[in-house]
Design a protein around this motif. Sequence first.
Motif: not given
Length: 269
Positions: A6, A9, A58, A60-61, A64, A78, A81, A83, A107, A109
């Motif tokens: 994480l 990233v 975006e 990489a994940r 989110y 999602d 999560h 950013w 980040l 969550r």
Amino acid sequence: MLRSALLNVMIKAAHKASRALKRDFGEVEQLQISVKGPASFVTAADRRAEETLRAELEHARPGYSFLGEEGGLHEGTDKTHCWIVDPLDGTLNFLHGIPHFAISIALEREGTIIAGIVYNPVSDDLFTAERGKGAFLNDRRLRVAARRELSQAVVACALPHPSRGDVILTRNEHAAVQQKVAGLRRFGAAALDLAWVAAGRLDAYWEHGLSPWDIAAGVALVREAGGFVTDLHGREIELKSSGILAANAAIHADMLALLSEVRCQMTEV
Ligand code: IPD
Ligand code: CA
Ligand code: CA
């Protein structure tokens, strides 16, 4: 140093955006002497940096959500999560060729900030924190300062433009704090103020009227460095809180008392 996937990233995104920001900063230094000045150029640099960060994160994940100062909220699939990004914290410094600004990425969550990084591309200071895993400056583990006396403390504050804040309240706060501390400072980049509290360079920092992207990563850093972060009433900080106070435990209590006293005195008048 071995870092989590994480953090890697987040760092990769910050490094990518910082390459263009650094080039643009070099350009801004040249533009200081032009009559038109670099203002519109800086706005474009700021937007470009956010676009790079969003694209990288975006990619990489996927899915989110993304909340950025420039482009607002982009809801992902999602919902757990998000950013939270300030592509350029310390815009006025950047605009004036002052090398004190940063990229801030956090980040969240399910309402909790689980990681944050603050990166100054000019000094190459990279502050990172992950929930439960500590805070670091590059490879060095961070702890907040151990000073316990306000009289020895160096404290950072804000000097809001009159159109953006309660000038009388801030002046009264400055006067009260200035009398008690070793030094009062205004650096002009909230994310770095928080990172510097985490690094023990500053003993405390307070400011009114910040936004989630100003504080999200810095809050993670201060907490993971063993510091205290609350709003200006001593309540647990929330990203929508309108004010922030960060410090080590002893100094936090004294600063909170001092700032509350200022507000009480103003309501008595
Ligand atoms: C600002 C900086 C500044 C703080 C302001 C923020 P920006 O962010 O963090 O230090 O006093 O309240 O808005 O506009 O440079 O991203
Ligand atoms: Ca900011
Ligand atoms: Ca900004």
